[in-house]
Design a protein around this motif. Structure first.
Motif, PDB file in Angstrom:
ATOM      1  N   LEU A   1       0.828  -1.211   0.000  1.00 46.71           N
ATOM      2  CA  LEU A   1       0.000   0.000   0.000  1.00 46.71           C
ATOM      3  C   LEU A   1       0.862   1.262   0.000  1.00 46.71           C
ATOM      4  O   LEU A   1       0.355   2.355  -0.287  1.00 46.71           O
ATOM      5  N   LYS A   2       2.113   1.133   0.316  1.00 48.17           N
ATOM      6  CA  LYS A   2       2.989   2.307   0.476  1.00 48.17           C
ATOM      7  C   LYS A   2       2.967   3.204  -0.758  1.00 48.17           C
ATOM      8  O   LYS A   2       3.161   2.759  -1.884  1.00 48.17           O
ATOM      9  N   GLY A   3       2.694   4.477  -0.515  1.00 48.05           N
ATOM     10  CA  GLY A   3       2.694   5.479  -1.574  1.00 48.05           C
ATOM     11  C   GLY A   3       1.445   5.481  -2.440  1.00 48.05           C
ATOM     12  O   GLY A   3       1.366   6.251  -3.405  1.00 48.05           O
ATOM     13  N   ARG A   4       0.431   4.676  -2.089  1.00 43.81           N
ATOM     14  CA  ARG A   4      -0.741   4.572  -2.956  1.00 43.81           C
ATOM     15  C   ARG A   4      -1.971   5.266  -2.371  1.00 43.81           C
ATOM     16  O   ARG A   4      -2.070   5.511  -1.171  1.00 43.81           O
TER      17      ARG A   4
ATOM     18  N   LEU B   1      -7.730   0.192   8.586  1.00 42.38           N
ATOM     19  CA  LEU B   1      -6.506   0.557   7.876  1.00 42.38           C
ATOM     20  C   LEU B   1      -5.409   0.941   8.866  1.00 42.38           C
ATOM     21  O   LEU B   1      -4.256   0.495   8.738  1.00 42.38           O
ATOM     22  N   ALA B   2      -5.763   1.758   9.846  1.00 41.15           N
ATOM     23  CA  ALA B   2      -4.772   2.199  10.845  1.00 41.15           C
ATOM     24  C   ALA B   2      -4.200   1.015  11.620  1.00 41.15           C
ATOM     25  O   ALA B   2      -2.988   0.949  11.859  1.00 41.15           O
TER      26      ALA B   2
ATOM     27  N   GLY C   1       4.277  -2.167  10.745  1.00 40.22           N
ATOM     28  CA  GLY C   1       5.364  -1.199  10.884  1.00 40.22           C
ATOM     29  C   GLY C   1       5.219   0.031  10.012  1.00 40.22           C
ATOM     30  O   GLY C   1       6.219   0.672   9.674  1.00 40.22           O
ATOM     31  N   MET C   2       3.984   0.382   9.661  1.00 36.23           N
ATOM     32  CA  MET C   2       3.728   1.552   8.816  1.00 36.23           C
ATOM     33  C   MET C   2       2.788   2.507   9.546  1.00 36.23           C
ATOM     34  O   MET C   2       2.310   2.221  10.639  1.00 36.23           O
TER      35      MET C   2
ATOM     36  N   VAL D   1       0.421   6.305   3.128  1.00 36.93           N
ATOM     37  CA  VAL D   1      -0.618   6.171   2.098  1.00 36.93           C
ATOM     38  C   VAL D   1      -1.369   7.491   1.957  1.00 36.93           C
ATOM     39  O   VAL D   1      -1.203   8.405   2.767  1.00 36.93           O
ATOM     40  N   LYS D   2      -2.196   7.568   0.923  1.00 38.18           N
ATOM     41  CA  LYS D   2      -3.065   8.732   0.752  1.00 38.18           C
ATOM     42  C   LYS D   2      -4.510   8.260   0.814  1.00 38.18           C
ATOM     43  O   LYS D   2      -4.987   7.550  -0.068  1.00 38.18           O
ATOM     44  N   VAL D   3      -5.205   8.648   1.877  1.00 41.02           N
ATOM     45  CA  VAL D   3      -6.603   8.254   2.055  1.00 41.02           C
ATOM     46  C   VAL D   3      -7.513   9.125   1.190  1.00 41.02           C
ATOM     47  O   VAL D   3      -7.394  10.352   1.191  1.00 41.02           O
TER      48      VAL D   3
END
Length: 348
Positions: free
Chosen positions: A127-130, A144-145, A152-153, A158-160
């Motif tokens: 999901l990183k960066g998406r 999601l949180a 570890g993120m 991400v962009k919600v």
């Protein structure tokens, strides 16, 4: 002439009084499509809801609101006396909005009925960066949180993108690089679309997403009893494997837009409390308090208590044993085992 005017006045007064009494005995209940709430439509369609309303000499009007968050907003705004919603949304919308509400029925908890799905990826780390579509500040946001934290993120990775639950499935299917968080039935639609991978679901946090019937705390006792009675009569039918039980499942599947097989698959990821005894025992346990501690911390961290809240203690949450999390002078969300226990003991 005077006698005529007296009679006319008496008639008008009687008519007004009759209207006021009828209005006082009529209650409005909202629900939205979700696997664990489809039984309400069945109870209404088959006359079960009316049967229990008649028992208490009231009228219950059940209304489907297709936009889930809108149903809660309408409840908070005063249009409805009761509404289906999750534990988190009950806290962050009506409770924070000053509406004193009580969870009279714990219908189920999501045990895989909420999930994170993406294309072109197989893990949460993908999901990183998406961009991730979801109903912002809902249980999907909470899921999601929790998923990001367990991997570890953080949300900074991400962009919600705030999206209505009624649009999520179609947008996901149309986007070749989609990522979304949603619940059934749209979850099943996105999972079945080409190139989709489920990377995390609510079975990883069992018991944290509770699906409830929320009623205004000062609402008529008859409404609370009638709703509880109708629910557990429906649960008894639904849980049986006989012809009537199968027909109930078929109705709920069709009403939700799913096939019978799809709906049964959704039920497998929904931990339904088919008996009032099981549900009342959960309400009376300390598990709900532990869950709500997670939920209120998340809600405060996201600013869902508003600008005036200086800590998670801003809103008080009362539990079946009388314990309170937060401000005892501002209790706006209550969990009770009273009505479920009455149903379990055949005292409704």
């Amino acid at each position: 002439m005077i006698n005529f005017l007296k009679k006319a006045t008496l008639f008008a007064t009687a008519s007004l009084l009759s209207t006021l009494i009828q209005a006082a005995d009529t209650f409005n209940v909202a629900w939205s499509h979700y696997t664990g709430w489809e039984p309400w439509a069945y109870a209404d369609e088959k006359g079960i809801l009316k049967k229990w309303a008649d028992k208490y000499d009231i009228e219950i009007k059940l209304t489907l609101v297709n936009d889930y968050i809108e149903s809660i907003n309408l409840y908070t705004g005063g249009k409805f006396d009761a509404c289906t919603m999750t534990n988190m949304d009950a806290l962050t919308i009506p409770a924070v909005g000053g509406i004193d509400s009580t969870a009279i029925i714990i219908g189920d908890y999501s045990n895989g009925n909420d999930g994170i799905v993406l294309k072109n990826g197989k893990t949460v780390k993908d999901l990183k960066g998406r961009e991730v579509t979801l109903v912002e500040l809902s249980v999907s946001h909470y899921l999601l949180a929790r998923a990001l934290d367990m991997n570890g993120m953080s949300e900074r990775d991400v962009k919600v993108v705030n999206t209505s639950d009624s649009d999520i499935a179609s947008l996901f299917i149309a986007n070749e690089n989609a990522a979304t968080v949603t619940w059934n039935p749209p979850l099943q639609q996105v999972r079945n679309s080409k190139g989709a991978n489920l990377v995390y679901d609510s079975s990883k946090i069992p018991g944290e997403i509770l699906d409830l019937m929320i009623v205004k705390t000062d609402a008529d006792e008859r409404l609370k009893k009638a709703l509880t009675g109708a629910w557990y009569e429906t649960m008894a039918i639904m849980s049986k494997r006989d012809k009537v039980g199968k027909e109930a499942i078929q109705f709920m599947a069709s009403n939700s837009g799913a096939t019978e097989a799809e709906f049964n698959a959704q039920l497998k990821t929904t931990h339904m409390f088919y008996t009032a005894k099981e549900a009342s025992e959960l309400a009376a346990s300390g598990d709900v308090k532990k869950t709500m501690e997670h939920v209120r911390q998340f809600s405060f961290d996201k600013g869902l208590f508003g600008a005036n809240a200086s800590s998670p203690d801003f809103v008080g949450i009362e539990f079946a044993n009388g314990d309170v999390l937060g401000n005892k002078k501002n209790v706006k969300l209550r969990f009770t085992d009273k009505y479920m226990k009455m149903a379990a003991d055949n005292k409704l």
